[in-house]
Design a protein around this motif. Structure first.
Motif, PDB file in Angstrom:
ATOM      1  N   ARG A  76      81.836  56.871  33.877  1.00  0.00           N
ATOM      2  CA  ARG A  76      82.541  55.882  34.695  1.00  0.00           C
ATOM      3  C   ARG A  76      83.589  55.150  33.870  1.00  0.00           C
ATOM      4  NH1 ARG A  76      78.043  52.329  37.717  1.00  0.00           N
ATOM      5  NH2 ARG A  76      79.868  51.561  38.843  1.00  0.00           N
ATOM      6  N   THR A  77      84.756  54.969  34.468  1.00  0.00           N
ATOM      7  CA  THR A  77      85.809  54.139  33.883  1.00  0.00           C
ATOM      8  C   THR A  77      86.473  53.354  35.016  1.00  0.00           C
ATOM      9  OG1 THR A  77      87.565  55.809  34.156  1.00  0.00           O
ATOM     10  CG2 THR A  77      86.311  55.862  32.091  1.00  0.00           C
ATOM     11  N   ALA A  78      87.131  52.263  34.676  1.00  0.00           N
ATOM     12  CA  ALA A  78      87.869  51.505  35.695  1.00  0.00           C
ATOM     13  C   ALA A  78      88.928  52.407  36.325  1.00  0.00           C
ATOM     14  CB  ALA A  78      88.534  50.281  35.067  1.00  0.00           C
ATOM     15  N   GLY A  79      88.912  52.467  37.655  1.00  0.00           N
ATOM     16  CA  GLY A  79      89.893  53.287  38.366  1.00  0.00           C
ATOM     17  C   GLY A  79      89.735  54.772  38.144  1.00  0.00           C
ATOM     18  N   HIS A  80      88.560  55.208  37.683  1.00  0.00           N
ATOM     19  CA  HIS A  80      88.285  56.596  37.273  1.00  0.00           C
ATOM     20  C   HIS A  80      89.495  57.227  36.571  1.00  0.00           C
ATOM     21  CE1 HIS A  80      90.150  58.064  41.108  1.00  0.00           C
ATOM     22  NE2 HIS A  80      89.396  57.166  41.708  1.00  0.00           N
ATOM     23  N   VAL A  81      90.029  56.514  35.555  1.00  0.00           N
ATOM     24  CA  VAL A  81      91.102  57.071  34.744  1.00  0.00           C
ATOM     25  C   VAL A  81      90.485  57.933  33.647  1.00  0.00           C
ATOM     26  CG1 VAL A  81      92.673  55.175  35.255  1.00  0.00           C
ATOM     27  CG2 VAL A  81      91.244  55.051  33.212  1.00  0.00           C
ATOM     28  N   ALA A  82      91.149  59.041  33.327  1.00  0.00           N
ATOM     29  CA  ALA A  82      90.559  60.045  32.444  1.00  0.00           C
ATOM     30  C   ALA A  82      91.349  60.193  31.152  1.00  0.00           C
ATOM     31  CB  ALA A  82      90.486  61.392  33.161  1.00  0.00           C
ATOM     32  N   LEU A 105      84.510  60.083  42.171  1.00  0.00           N
ATOM     33  CA  LEU A 105      84.132  59.095  43.174  1.00  0.00           C
ATOM     34  C   LEU A 105      85.030  57.866  43.075  1.00  0.00           C
ATOM     35  CD1 LEU A 105      82.094  58.210  45.385  1.00  0.00           C
ATOM     36  CD2 LEU A 105      80.721  57.195  43.539  1.00  0.00           C
ATOM     37  N   GLY A 106      85.862  57.679  44.100  1.00  0.00           N
ATOM     38  CA  GLY A 106      86.667  56.475  44.221  1.00  0.00           C
ATOM     39  C   GLY A 106      86.164  55.625  45.369  1.00  0.00           C
ATOM     40  N   HIS A 107      86.867  54.537  45.650  1.00  0.00           N
ATOM     41  CA  HIS A 107      86.391  53.647  46.711  1.00  0.00           C
ATOM     42  C   HIS A 107      87.518  52.779  47.239  1.00  0.00           C
ATOM     43  CE1 HIS A 107      86.421  49.896  44.216  1.00  0.00           C
ATOM     44  NE2 HIS A 107      86.352  50.786  43.249  1.00  0.00           N
ATOM     45  N   ASP A 108      87.314  52.239  48.434  1.00  0.00           N
ATOM     46  CA  ASP A 108      88.300  51.332  49.008  1.00  0.00           C
ATOM     47  C   ASP A 108      88.299  50.012  48.226  1.00  0.00           C
ATOM     48  OD1 ASP A 108      85.823  50.454  49.854  1.00  0.00           O
ATOM     49  OD2 ASP A 108      86.392  50.181  51.947  1.00  0.00           O
ATOM     50  N   SER A 109      89.370  49.242  48.391  1.00  0.00           N
ATOM     51  CA  SER A 109      89.526  47.956  47.686  1.00  0.00           C
ATOM     52  C   SER A 109      89.417  48.115  46.174  1.00  0.00           C
ATOM     53  CB  SER A 109      88.483  46.940  48.185  1.00  0.00           C
ATOM     54  OG  SER A 109      88.585  46.740  49.580  1.00  0.00           O
ATOM     55  N   CYS A 110      89.974  49.192  45.646  1.00  0.00           N
ATOM     56  CA  CYS A 110      89.915  49.456  44.211  1.00  0.00           C
ATOM     57  C   CYS A 110      90.862  48.508  43.470  1.00  0.00           C
ATOM     58  CB  CYS A 110      90.287  50.908  43.917  1.00  0.00           C
ATOM     59  SG  CYS A 110      90.284  51.332  42.165  1.00  0.00           S
ATOM     60  N   GLY A 111      90.331  47.746  42.533  1.00  0.00           N
ATOM     61  CA  GLY A 111      91.140  46.786  41.798  1.00  0.00           C
ATOM     62  C   GLY A 111      92.193  47.439  40.935  1.00  0.00           C
ATOM     63  N   ALA A 112      91.881  48.606  40.356  1.00  0.00           N
ATOM     64  CA  ALA A 112      92.853  49.296  39.513  1.00  0.00           C
ATOM     65  C   ALA A 112      94.049  49.772  40.329  1.00  0.00           C
ATOM     66  CB  ALA A 112      92.189  50.470  38.802  1.00  0.00           C
ATOM     67  N   VAL A 113      93.784  50.282  41.521  1.00  0.00           N
ATOM     68  CA  VAL A 113      94.884  50.708  42.393  1.00  0.00           C
ATOM     69  C   VAL A 113      95.705  49.509  42.828  1.00  0.00           C
ATOM     70  CG1 VAL A 113      95.447  51.734  44.637  1.00  0.00           C
ATOM     71  CG2 VAL A 113      93.695  52.784  43.170  1.00  0.00           C
ATOM     72  N   ALA A 114      95.042  48.414  43.180  1.00  0.00           N
ATOM     73  CA  ALA A 114      95.756  47.203  43.590  1.00  0.00           C
ATOM     74  C   ALA A 114      96.625  46.675  42.449  1.00  0.00           C
ATOM     75  CB  ALA A 114      94.767  46.139  44.044  1.00  0.00           C
ATOM     76  N   ALA A 118     100.686  46.249  42.391  1.00  0.00           N
ATOM     77  CA  ALA A 118     101.308  44.969  42.062  1.00  0.00           C
ATOM     78  C   ALA A 118     102.301  45.123  40.921  1.00  0.00           C
ATOM     79  CB  ALA A 118     100.229  43.954  41.688  1.00  0.00           C
ATOM     80  N   ALA A 119     101.969  45.941  39.921  1.00  0.00           N
ATOM     81  CA  ALA A 119     102.862  46.146  38.784  1.00  0.00           C
ATOM     82  C   ALA A 119     104.166  46.793  39.222  1.00  0.00           C
ATOM     83  CB  ALA A 119     102.167  47.000  37.727  1.00  0.00           C
ATOM     84  N   LEU A 120     104.076  47.705  40.183  1.00  0.00           N
ATOM     85  CA  LEU A 120     105.288  48.371  40.679  1.00  0.00           C
ATOM     86  C   LEU A 120     106.151  47.429  41.509  1.00  0.00           C
ATOM     87  CD1 LEU A 120     103.847  51.858  41.661  1.00  0.00           C
ATOM     88  CD2 LEU A 120     105.470  51.367  39.818  1.00  0.00           C
ATOM     89  N   VAL A 134      96.090  50.514  34.186  1.00  0.00           N
ATOM     90  CA  VAL A 134      97.085  50.394  35.253  1.00  0.00           C
ATOM     91  C   VAL A 134      98.128  51.498  35.138  1.00  0.00           C
ATOM     92  CG1 VAL A 134      98.918  48.931  36.180  1.00  0.00           C
ATOM     93  CG2 VAL A 134      96.715  47.924  35.532  1.00  0.00           C
ATOM     94  N   GLU A 135      98.566  51.779  33.930  1.00  0.00           N
ATOM     95  CA  GLU A 135      99.599  52.802  33.743  1.00  0.00           C
ATOM     96  C   GLU A 135      99.102  54.188  34.125  1.00  0.00           C
ATOM     97  OE1 GLU A 135     100.770  52.305  29.697  1.00  0.00           O
ATOM     98  OE2 GLU A 135     102.134  50.623  30.132  1.00  0.00           O
TER      99      GLU A 135
END
Length: 227
Positions: A76-82, A105-114, A118-120, A134-135
């Motif tokens: 597991r990692t934040a935002g399932h980043v690899a 496995l991802g999910h709705d209301s993902c903070g990393a995606v949000a 926001a950064a964009l 985030v990147e």
């Protein structure tokens, strides 16, 4: 060491989805969670699937899929980043532990995606190493925009699909196993409110297996490689 008891990918996926249905319905069986199971696993483990998920505290894999000790090899990692460590862990699960199914496995209301969205939109930069997370999510947000997807759930689904593709693009071990028909990689999206896991993407599974799974959301990009 090969594990002859490991189920084929389609059966592993069906086992996970059946457990998720029990969890959603409020009738979990809590398998493999007793002292006998604990003792049996002390010498060796034989998980039947690798689960690569977001670190969100609400995505406890063994709970939402109604499994127990030794069933899932969880990364597991934040935002399932690899990164390299994640890829190495997944390859270990497939090549050493003989897991035939890899689940993103991802999910709705993902903070990393949000945060990437926001950064964009010229939001404040993320602090420290959070910026790296985030990147790594940002390409998925850009891909969703290019495909005309602007709703949050659709963007999350795009990020799950992109992660599935990234694993196969970057891991020759995993890609070879899928190409040989020995393994499959699927992407599931979890709904926090009702606890359901929905199929978003799959590589290495037959069409009839996918037809029996929870339906994926409509999307303008066709997922290839289902044979």
């Amino acid at each position: 060491m090969a594990n002859t008891r490991t189920p084929v990918p389609r059966d592993a996926l069906r086992t996970l989805l059946a457990g998720n249905q029990r969890f959603v319905s409020g009738v979990p069986e809590h398998p493999n969670q007793d002292a006998e199971r604990r003792a049996a696993l002390a010498p060796v483990q034989h998980p039947f699937a690798v689960l690569f998920g977001c670190s969100d505290s609400r995505l406890a894999a063994e709970i939402i899929f109604d499994r127990g000790l030794g069933d899932l090899f969880v990364v597991r990692t934040a935002g399932h980043v690899a990164g390299p460590e994640v890829l190495g862990s997944i390859e270990y699960g497939v090549s050493v532990l003989d897991c035939r199914l890899v689940v993103v496995l991802g999910h709705d209301s993902c903070g990393a995606v949000a945060a990437a969205r926001a950064a964009l939109e010229d939001g404040p930069p993320a602090p420290g190493y959070v910026r790296d997370v985030v990147e790594r999510v940002t390409p998925s947000v850009l891909a969703a925009r290019a495909a005309g997807i602007d709703d949050p759930d659709g963007i999350v689904d795009e990020h799950i699909r992109n992660t599935v593709d990234l694993l196969l693009d970057r891991s020759r071990v995993l890609a070879d196993e899928v190409a040989a028909g020995r393994a499959a990689v699927v992407g599931l999206s979890y709904r926090l409110a009702d606890g359901s896991a929905r199929l978003v993407a799959a590589r290495g599974l037959e069409e009839d297996v996918l037809a029996g799974a929870a339906p994926a959301a409509p999307h303008p990009r066709t997922d290839a490689g289902l044979a």
